[in-house]
Scaffold this motif. Structure first.
Motif, PDB file in Angstrom:
ATOM      1  N   ASP A   1       7.865  41.302  17.948  1.00 30.14           N
ATOM      2  CA  ASP A   1       7.569  41.265  19.391  1.00 30.14           C
ATOM      3  C   ASP A   1       7.459  39.828  19.879  1.00 30.14           C
ATOM      4  O   ASP A   1       7.807  39.520  21.016  1.00 30.14           O
ATOM      5  CB  ASP A   1       6.252  41.988  19.692  1.00 30.14           C
ATOM      6  CG  ASP A   1       6.322  43.446  19.320  1.00 30.14           C
ATOM      7  OD1 ASP A   1       7.366  44.059  19.613  1.00 30.14           O
ATOM      8  OD2 ASP A   1       5.360  43.959  18.719  1.00 30.14           O
ATOM      9  N   CYS A   2       6.941  38.979  18.993  1.00 32.90           N
ATOM     10  CA  CYS A   2       6.758  37.582  19.381  1.00 32.90           C
ATOM     11  C   CYS A   2       6.946  36.696  18.148  1.00 32.90           C
ATOM     12  O   CYS A   2       6.413  37.005  17.081  1.00 32.90           O
ATOM     13  CB  CYS A   2       5.344  37.401  19.945  1.00 32.90           C
ATOM     14  SG  CYS A   2       4.945  35.698  20.387  1.00 32.90           S
ATOM     15  N   ILE A   3       7.691  35.620  18.333  1.00 36.58           N
ATOM     16  CA  ILE A   3       7.825  34.627  17.262  1.00 36.58           C
ATOM     17  C   ILE A   3       7.267  33.306  17.780  1.00 36.58           C
ATOM     18  O   ILE A   3       7.646  32.833  18.856  1.00 36.58           O
ATOM     19  CB  ILE A   3       9.291  34.437  16.828  1.00 36.58           C
ATOM     20  CG1 ILE A   3       9.811  35.723  16.169  1.00 36.58           C
ATOM     21  CG2 ILE A   3       9.412  33.262  15.847  1.00 36.58           C
ATOM     22  CD1 ILE A   3      11.276  35.669  15.787  1.00 36.58           C
ATOM     23  N   VAL A   4       6.347  32.735  17.002  1.00 43.39           N
ATOM     24  CA  VAL A   4       5.754  31.448  17.363  1.00 43.39           C
ATOM     25  C   VAL A   4       6.228  30.411  16.354  1.00 43.39           C
ATOM     26  O   VAL A   4       6.208  30.660  15.145  1.00 43.39           O
ATOM     27  CB  VAL A   4       4.214  31.534  17.341  1.00 43.39           C
ATOM     28  CG1 VAL A   4       3.598  30.181  17.689  1.00 43.39           C
ATOM     29  CG2 VAL A   4       3.719  32.610  18.298  1.00 43.39           C
ATOM     30  N   VAL A   5       6.633  29.248  16.864  1.00 44.56           N
ATOM     31  CA  VAL A   5       7.130  28.180  15.985  1.00 44.56           C
ATOM     32  C   VAL A   5       6.086  27.071  15.918  1.00 44.56           C
ATOM     33  O   VAL A   5       5.849  26.374  16.904  1.00 44.56           O
ATOM     34  CB  VAL A   5       8.468  27.611  16.520  1.00 44.56           C
ATOM     35  CG1 VAL A   5       9.064  26.628  15.512  1.00 44.56           C
ATOM     36  CG2 VAL A   5       9.443  28.729  16.842  1.00 44.56           C
ATOM     37  N   GLY A   6       5.448  26.914  14.759  1.00 44.60           N
ATOM     38  CA  GLY A   6       4.448  25.857  14.582  1.00 44.60           C
ATOM     39  C   GLY A   6       3.071  26.421  14.302  1.00 44.60           C
ATOM     40  O   GLY A   6       2.564  27.249  15.069  1.00 44.60           O
ATOM     41  N   SER A   7       2.456  25.961  13.219  1.00 42.52           N
ATOM     42  CA  SER A   7       1.160  26.527  12.797  1.00 42.52           C
ATOM     43  C   SER A   7      -0.024  25.669  13.210  1.00 42.52           C
ATOM     44  O   SER A   7      -1.112  25.808  12.672  1.00 42.52           O
ATOM     45  CB  SER A   7       1.146  26.707  11.276  1.00 42.52           C
ATOM     46  OG  SER A   7       1.152  25.428  10.633  1.00 42.52           O
ATOM     47  N   GLY A   8       0.187  24.734  14.160  1.00 44.16           N
ATOM     48  CA  GLY A   8      -0.919  23.894  14.624  1.00 44.16           C
ATOM     49  C   GLY A   8      -1.804  24.632  15.615  1.00 44.16           C
ATOM     50  O   GLY A   8      -1.765  25.876  15.722  1.00 44.16           O
ATOM     51  N   ASN A   9      -2.580  23.863  16.353  1.00 42.14           N
ATOM     52  CA  ASN A   9      -3.529  24.465  17.298  1.00 42.14           C
ATOM     53  C   ASN A   9      -2.815  25.274  18.379  1.00 42.14           C
ATOM     54  O   ASN A   9      -3.201  26.420  18.666  1.00 42.14           O
ATOM     55  CB  ASN A   9      -4.367  23.346  17.929  1.00 42.14           C
ATOM     56  CG  ASN A   9      -5.262  23.834  19.035  1.00 42.14           C
ATOM     57  OD1 ASN A   9      -6.110  24.695  18.823  1.00 42.14           O
ATOM     58  ND2 ASN A   9      -5.070  23.310  20.231  1.00 42.14           N
ATOM     59  N   ALA A  10      -1.754  24.723  18.966  1.00 37.49           N
ATOM     60  CA  ALA A  10      -1.066  25.420  20.054  1.00 37.49           C
ATOM     61  C   ALA A  10      -0.416  26.705  19.546  1.00 37.49           C
ATOM     62  O   ALA A  10      -0.543  27.776  20.171  1.00 37.49           O
ATOM     63  CB  ALA A  10      -0.019  24.505  20.690  1.00 37.49           C
TER      64      ALA A  10
END
Ligand SMILES: Cc1cc2nc3c(=O)[nH]c(=O)nc-3n(C[C@H](O)[C@H](O)[C@H](O)COP(=O)(O)OP(=O)(O)OC[C@H]3O[C@@H](n4cnc5c(N)ncnc54)[C@H](O)[C@@H]3O)c2cc1C
Length: 509
Positions: free
Chosen positions: A4-13
């Motif tokens: 449903d959702c892909i997020v790129v980057g494991s930092g705070n944002a």
């Protein structure tokens, strides 16, 4: 393969985005990062965990902080920090170039977003160790920044990733995103490298939170200019700007200040990239309590121009521009006890001591000071200017928690550059010096977003399916930055992006 959702980057944002997507209704959320698991958290891990937010003073903050007893609370002076204060700080430091709608969106959502994070067990504390001085028996906070996280960025990332795990967000490491999938002008997923092969993953929305280009020396030179290849990277080596290129390929608009960045006074002996043990402890932000001299023995900035929070993000560049790209911070015995322990404690930094300024100059001569006589002369002139100002203003008191006006400028003697506040003589042995260089934190240029939904904009409007948060957002910061705004911005727009994907704004924006 569909999420449903892909997020790129494991930092705070990215963490805030994934958490928000999940709790707002996305069933399957995937977070990918090109780093290995032992680099989890991007720059977020390296931070001091300082969050700048709007608040109404101590009483307002007590419910979300975990380190203040009722007895301690009686001895704290902590001014409210209003919406107008925060907006004005962003505008003032950006030379009024910050996008006003973006700035207002950050400011207006800052408090609520920190409440949200506190609700996800992020352990907020009042930042006694970094943002308060003890004056007349009271702990006085200064510089508009009062909140941080227990154990800094390490504590922040640990808490956020615990929440992600509990929420059931899937995380893939060693998995760089190399391309965006597009169908009918809508971003429909990503292409990643995984286990040696290329893999396409479809998604209802993609959130880019992959950091700036600070760790890419070629891009630094291309955008920031010659000399920036020498800057040390304060955090993760993985923020190399790859996702700007892939976003541009799908029509994303680049905005903001691509020619400057956040860079600060950094331990000369720090490694070329961030170190996971000492992280932010290589920062050397004690210059308002002393002075900085270059290899030629000359001062080159107004160390007391403003609170450290409002100058530190551009003093890295000022050092980079000096001969050899380094400088020396100098104090006398009067200040040694109030330097931040985490930055200047024993074993944290090489400290050079001497009982006379000449002896100190001699020792610094062995590590790069080229003009020892000028070094001594600069300090002598500085002391004379401080004394003259004191003579003309005998009732003024030195106070590191306010802009005390104690300066090097008077009717008879004025320095260039001045030291505008906290100018105290350097005359009581032992004297101490620390060698510093430029550490780059993050870059300011980035993608244009819609401040309400965090949708990435093209020249003609939102790109359906594509969102952005964190350092990758452009238009917010220019040339300078109010300390603690990066984490707040990442959390605010990350949270918005996650909510937007789950609400289907991906298709309707
Ligand atoms: C030493 C230091 C101290 C700081 N202290 C503070 C502070 O106290 N308060 C504050 O507000 N700000 C602070 N900052 C700034 C703050 O770190 C940033 O503003 C913020 O953490 C950026 O968050 P982000 O999620 O955008 O990026 P990051 O946290 O850097 O995360 C980006 C992630 O994206 C990954 N990535 C990059 N390219 C790809 C790709 N192609 N595919 C997949 N993954 C990719 C990277 O590996 C990285 O893990 C500090 C920064 C540093 C370095």
């Amino acid at each position: 393969m569909y999420y449903d959702c892909i997020v790129v980057g494991s930092g705070n944002a990215g963490s805030c985005a994934a958490l928000s997507a999940k709790e707002n209704g996305c069933q399957k959320v995937l977070l990918v990062d090109k780093c290995s698991p032992d680099w989890v958290g991007g720059n977020g891990y390296f931070t001091a965990g300082a969050f700048r937010i709007v608040h109404n003073g101590l009483e307002d903050l007590l419910p979300i902080v975990q380190n203040v007893t009722p007895e301690q609370a009686k001895h704290i002076d902590l001014d409210p920090y209003s919406r107008e204060d925060f907006i004005e700080d962003i505008m003032r430091l950006s030379g009024r170039r910050s996008d006003p709608t973006l700035a207002a969106s950050l400011v207006d959502n800052s408090r609520d977003t920190v409440d949200w994070l506190a609700g996800h067990q992020v352990p907020f504390i009042l930042s006694f160790h970094r943002q308060a001085y003890e004056v007349g028996g009271r702990r006085k906070f200064w510089g508009g920044l009062v909140l941080s996280v227990e154990d800094g960025g390490k504590g922040l990332i640990a808490a956020e990733h615990k929440a992600l795990k509990e929420a059931g967000v899937e995380i893939w490491f060693d998995c760089p995103v190399v391309k965006l999938l597009v169908q009918d002008n809508t971003v429909t997923g990503v292409v990643v490298h995984k286990d040696g092969s290329e893999l396409s993953i479809e998604s209802g929305g993609v959130i880019l939170a992959a950091g700036g280009f600070e760790a890419n020396s070629k891009l630094r030179v291309a955008h920031l200019g010659m000399g920036w290849e020498k800057a040390k990277v304060r955090g993760t080596p993985f923020n190399t700007g790859d996702c700007f290129a892939i976003a541009k390929d799908v029509g994303a608009k680049l905005v903001g200040d691509w020619a400057s960045c956040h860079s600060t006074t950094w331990d000369f002996n720090a490694p070329e990239i961030g170190a996971r043990n000492l992280t932010n402890q290589f920062t050397k932000s004690g210059y308002p309590l002393g002075i900085m001299l270059n290899a030629n023995g000359k001062r080159f900035v107004d160390e007391g121009e403003d609170y450290r929070n409002y100058t530190y993000a551009r003093f890295g560049k000022a050092i980079l521009l000096q001969s050899g790209g380094f400088a020396f911070q100098v104090w006398d015995a009067k200040m040694l006890g109030i330097l931040r322990k985490e930055e200047y404690g024993d074993g944290v930094v090489e400290k050079i001591f001497a009982d006379t300024i000449e002896a100190l100059a001699h020792k610094l001569g062995e590590i790069g000071l080229t003009d020892q006589a000028q070094f001594a002369k600069t300090i002598q002139t500085y002391n004379a200017a401080v004394a003259q100002h004191k003579m003309e203003n005998p009732d003024w008191n030195w106070d590191p928690a306010v802009k005390d006006g104690l300066s090097t400028q008077s009717s008879h003697l004025s320095l260039s550059p001045p030291k505008s506040h906290w100018a105290e003589s350097i005359d009581k042995p032992p004297f101490m010096a620390v060698k510093v260089c430029c550490g780059i934190t993050f870059t300011f240029g980035g993608l244009a977003i819609d401040p309400a939904s965090a949708a990435v904009l093209s020249e003609s409007g939102p790109i359906p399916g594509l969102f952005c948060a964190g350092e990758m957002v452009g238009g917010l910061f220019h040339n300078n930055y109010p300390g603690g705004s990066g984490l707040s911005a990442g959390a605010v727009f990350g949270r918005k992006a996650g909510a937007s994907v789950s609400q289907g704004k991906a298709m309707t924006a």
